[in-house]
Motif scaffolding. Sequence first.
Motif, PDB file in Angstrom:
ATOM      1  N   GLY A 178      10.819   9.592  -4.994  1.00  0.00           N
ATOM      2  CA  GLY A 178      10.024   9.592  -6.217  1.00  0.00           C
ATOM      3  C   GLY A 178       8.555   9.382  -5.910  1.00  0.00           C
ATOM      4  N   ASP A 179       7.739   9.614  -6.903  1.00  0.00           N
ATOM      5  CA  ASP A 179       6.286   9.513  -6.794  1.00  0.00           C
ATOM      6  C   ASP A 179       5.856   8.217  -7.473  1.00  0.00           C
ATOM      7  OD1 ASP A 179       3.544   9.840  -6.774  1.00  0.00           O
ATOM      8  OD2 ASP A 179       3.591  11.872  -7.583  1.00  0.00           O
ATOM      9  N   TYR A 180       5.510   7.203  -6.678  1.00  0.00           N
ATOM     10  CA  TYR A 180       5.223   5.874  -7.206  1.00  0.00           C
ATOM     11  C   TYR A 180       3.887   5.346  -6.710  1.00  0.00           C
ATOM     12  CZ  TYR A 180      10.184   6.028  -8.217  1.00  0.00           C
ATOM     13  OH  TYR A 180      11.409   6.402  -8.679  1.00  0.00           O
ATOM     14  N   THR A 181       3.362   4.368  -7.450  1.00  0.00           N
ATOM     15  CA  THR A 181       2.169   3.633  -7.037  1.00  0.00           C
ATOM     16  C   THR A 181       2.594   2.255  -6.542  1.00  0.00           C
ATOM     17  OG1 THR A 181       1.832   2.593  -9.200  1.00  0.00           O
ATOM     18  CG2 THR A 181       0.813   4.778  -8.851  1.00  0.00           C
TER      19      THR A 181
ATOM     20  N   TYR B  54       0.825  -1.207   0.000  1.00  0.00           N
ATOM     21  CA  TYR B  54       0.000   0.000   0.000  1.00  0.00           C
ATOM     22  C   TYR B  54       0.864   1.264   0.000  1.00  0.00           C
ATOM     23  CZ  TYR B  54      -3.356  -3.433   1.730  1.00  0.00           C
ATOM     24  OH  TYR B  54      -4.151  -4.541   1.874  1.00  0.00           O
ATOM     25  N   VAL B  55       0.387   2.296  -0.660  1.00  0.00           N
ATOM     26  CA  VAL B  55       1.008   3.609  -0.517  1.00  0.00           C
ATOM     27  C   VAL B  55       0.501   4.160   0.808  1.00  0.00           C
ATOM     28  CG1 VAL B  55       1.148   5.971  -1.388  1.00  0.00           C
ATOM     29  CG2 VAL B  55       1.218   4.050  -2.991  1.00  0.00           C
ATOM     30  N   SER B  56       1.416   4.345   1.735  1.00  0.00           N
ATOM     31  CA  SER B  56       1.060   4.868   3.047  1.00  0.00           C
ATOM     32  C   SER B  56       0.931   6.385   3.016  1.00  0.00           C
ATOM     33  CB  SER B  56       2.106   4.446   4.079  1.00  0.00           C
ATOM     34  OG  SER B  56       1.847   5.029   5.324  1.00  0.00           O
ATOM     35  N   ARG B  57       1.880   7.022   2.337  1.00  0.00           N
ATOM     36  CA  ARG B  57       1.859   8.483   2.239  1.00  0.00           C
ATOM     37  C   ARG B  57       2.845   8.939   1.184  1.00  0.00           C
ATOM     38  NH1 ARG B  57       3.177  10.918   7.675  1.00  0.00           N
ATOM     39  NH2 ARG B  57       3.768  12.748   6.488  1.00  0.00           N
ATOM     40  N   LYS B  58       2.657  10.181   0.749  1.00  0.00           N
ATOM     41  CA  LYS B  58       3.591  10.839  -0.160  1.00  0.00           C
ATOM     42  C   LYS B  58       3.916  12.193   0.455  1.00  0.00           C
ATOM     43  CE  LYS B  58       2.106   8.440  -4.298  1.00  0.00           C
ATOM     44  NZ  LYS B  58       1.842   8.522  -5.730  1.00  0.00           N
ATOM     45  N   ASP B  59       5.192  12.466   0.602  1.00  0.00           N
ATOM     46  CA  ASP B  59       5.646  13.712   1.215  1.00  0.00           C
ATOM     47  C   ASP B  59       6.543  14.468   0.249  1.00  0.00           C
ATOM     48  OD1 ASP B  59       4.719  13.433   4.104  1.00  0.00           O
ATOM     49  OD2 ASP B  59       5.797  11.543   3.816  1.00  0.00           O
TER      50      ASP B  59
ATOM     51  N   VAL C  37       9.700  16.810  -0.179  1.00  0.00           N
ATOM     52  CA  VAL C  37      10.939  17.241   0.455  1.00  0.00           C
ATOM     53  C   VAL C  37      11.631  18.118  -0.580  1.00  0.00           C
ATOM     54  CG1 VAL C  37      13.095  16.521   1.526  1.00  0.00           C
ATOM     55  CG2 VAL C  37      11.062  15.086   1.769  1.00  0.00           C
ATOM     56  N   GLY C  38      11.467  19.405  -0.434  1.00  0.00           N
ATOM     57  CA  GLY C  38      11.912  20.321  -1.476  1.00  0.00           C
ATOM     58  C   GLY C  38      11.083  20.054  -2.723  1.00  0.00           C
ATOM     59  N   ALA C  39      11.766  19.838  -3.841  1.00  0.00           N
ATOM     60  CA  ALA C  39      11.078  19.556  -5.100  1.00  0.00           C
ATOM     61  C   ALA C  39      10.810  18.067  -5.282  1.00  0.00           C
ATOM     62  CB  ALA C  39      11.912  20.077  -6.270  1.00  0.00           C
ATOM     63  N   GLU C  40      11.353  17.239  -4.414  1.00  0.00           N
ATOM     64  CA  GLU C  40      11.275  15.776  -4.536  1.00  0.00           C
ATOM     65  C   GLU C  40      10.079  15.227  -3.757  1.00  0.00           C
ATOM     66  OE1 GLU C  40      12.126  12.421  -6.126  1.00  0.00           O
ATOM     67  OE2 GLU C  40      13.892  13.706  -6.206  1.00  0.00           O
ATOM     68  N   THR C  41       9.481  14.165  -4.290  1.00  0.00           N
ATOM     69  CA  THR C  41       8.444  13.426  -3.575  1.00  0.00           C
ATOM     70  C   THR C  41       9.075  12.180  -2.968  1.00  0.00           C
ATOM     71  OG1 THR C  41       6.714  14.190  -5.085  1.00  0.00           O
ATOM     72  CG2 THR C  41       6.238  12.189  -3.817  1.00  0.00           C
ATOM     73  N   VAL C  42       8.701  11.893  -1.737  1.00  0.00           N
ATOM     74  CA  VAL C  42       9.096  10.647  -1.077  1.00  0.00           C
ATOM     75  C   VAL C  42       7.828   9.832  -0.881  1.00  0.00           C
ATOM     76  CG1 VAL C  42      10.051   9.596   1.008  1.00  0.00           C
ATOM     77  CG2 VAL C  42      11.072  11.696   0.091  1.00  0.00           C
ATOM     78  N   THR C  43       7.830   8.610  -1.421  1.00  0.00           N
ATOM     79  CA  THR C  43       6.678   7.721  -1.271  1.00  0.00           C
ATOM     80  C   THR C  43       6.999   6.679  -0.212  1.00  0.00           C
ATOM     81  OG1 THR C  43       6.151   8.009  -3.625  1.00  0.00           O
ATOM     82  CG2 THR C  43       5.057   6.208  -2.470  1.00  0.00           C
ATOM     83  N   THR C  44       6.112   6.583   0.771  1.00  0.00           N
ATOM     84  CA  THR C  44       6.241   5.579   1.826  1.00  0.00           C
ATOM     85  C   THR C  44       5.267   4.447   1.531  1.00  0.00           C
ATOM     86  OG1 THR C  44       6.847   7.231   3.478  1.00  0.00           O
ATOM     87  CG2 THR C  44       6.024   5.120   4.309  1.00  0.00           C
ATOM     88  N   PHE C  45       5.802   3.234   1.470  1.00  0.00           N
ATOM     89  CA  PHE C  45       4.990   2.048   1.231  1.00  0.00           C
ATOM     90  C   PHE C  45       4.815   1.248   2.508  1.00  0.00           C
ATOM     91  CE2 PHE C  45       6.535   3.134  -2.928  1.00  0.00           C
ATOM     92  CZ  PHE C  45       5.400   3.009  -3.691  1.00  0.00           C
ATOM     93  N   ASP C  46       3.615   0.773   2.700  1.00  0.00           N
ATOM     94  CA  ASP C  46       3.238  -0.125   3.784  1.00  0.00           C
ATOM     95  C   ASP C  46       3.274  -1.529   3.185  1.00  0.00           C
ATOM     96  OD1 ASP C  46       1.516  -1.871   5.267  1.00  0.00           O
ATOM     97  OD2 ASP C  46       0.261  -0.209   5.939  1.00  0.00           O
ATOM     98  N   LEU C  47       4.281  -2.291   3.545  1.00  0.00           N
ATOM     99  CA  LEU C  47       4.392  -3.680   3.093  1.00  0.00           C
ATOM    100  C   LEU C  47       3.830  -4.534   4.222  1.00  0.00           C
ATOM    101  CD1 LEU C  47       8.018  -3.593   1.620  1.00  0.00           C
ATOM    102  CD2 LEU C  47       5.858  -2.897   0.546  1.00  0.00           C
ATOM    103  N   ARG C  48       2.567  -4.848   4.127  1.00  0.00           N
ATOM    104  CA  ARG C  48       1.852  -5.501   5.224  1.00  0.00           C
ATOM    105  C   ARG C  48       1.908  -7.014   5.029  1.00  0.00           C
ATOM    106  NH1 ARG C  48      -0.130  -2.918   9.851  1.00  0.00           N
ATOM    107  NH2 ARG C  48      -0.082  -1.136   8.449  1.00  0.00           N
ATOM    108  N   LEU C  49       2.538  -7.720   5.956  1.00  0.00           N
ATOM    109  CA  LEU C  49       2.709  -9.165   5.848  1.00  0.00           C
ATOM    110  C   LEU C  49       1.653  -9.963   6.601  1.00  0.00           C
ATOM    111  CD1 LEU C  49       5.581  -8.017   5.027  1.00  0.00           C
ATOM    112  CD2 LEU C  49       6.438 -10.232   5.755  1.00  0.00           C
ATOM    113  N   THR C  50       1.072  -9.377   7.645  1.00  0.00           N
ATOM    114  CA  THR C  50       0.070 -10.098   8.411  1.00  0.00           C
ATOM    115  C   THR C  50      -1.208  -9.272   8.488  1.00  0.00           C
ATOM    116  OG1 THR C  50       0.530  -9.203  10.605  1.00  0.00           O
ATOM    117  CG2 THR C  50       1.909 -11.045   9.864  1.00  0.00           C
ATOM    118  N   SER C  51      -2.294  -9.929   8.798  1.00  0.00           N
ATOM    119  CA  SER C  51      -3.572  -9.262   8.996  1.00  0.00           C
ATOM    120  C   SER C  51      -3.596  -8.719  10.421  1.00  0.00           C
ATOM    121  CB  SER C  51      -4.707 -10.264   8.780  1.00  0.00           C
ATOM    122  OG  SER C  51      -5.944  -9.647   9.000  1.00  0.00           O
TER     123      SER C  51
END
Length: 158
Positions: free
Chosen positions: A91-94, A19-24, A26-40
């Motif tokens: 970067g800005d990713y899906t 999942y994409v958790s958030r996009k932030d 930082v200056g002109a750059e986007t940082v994409t945080t991914f939630d790699l969820r292994l368990t329910s």
Amino acid sequence: MEKITSFTIDHIKLQPGVYVSRKDKVGAETVTTFDLRLTSPNEEPVMNTAEVHAMEHLAATYLRNDPQWKDKVLYFGPMGCRTGFYLLLAGDYTSRQVLPLVQDCFRFIAEFEGDIPGASAKDCGNYLDMNLPMAKYWGRRYSELLNTIDETRLTYPE
């Protein structure tokens, strides 16, 4: 204080996925945080620290050596709840765009043989707390999910 974004996700509905958790910005750059969820969350047992630690060493090493992505990897580490990991990329990713990278990374963990990189007293602050067989188990389990993943596991539930 405001509730932080990760606490606004319905963890009762959340299932293992990417999942994409958030996009932030930082200056002109986007940082994409991914939630790699292994368990329910709150349904399955959490991962123990030894396998989480081993997976962190293996994944961080793999990601920072991947020819296509290594210069974009900012961080890979465990969630405090021990139900998954966060991957931060410049970067800005899906989720769909990074799925091949995550698949390759967890396949690497599942198939890893030998000494865990950085698992020595000189290189790590808690090198004895590692469990490679369980790390491989979780790598296989997550890899199997990723091989058949659909859109419901790539976007947070409403």
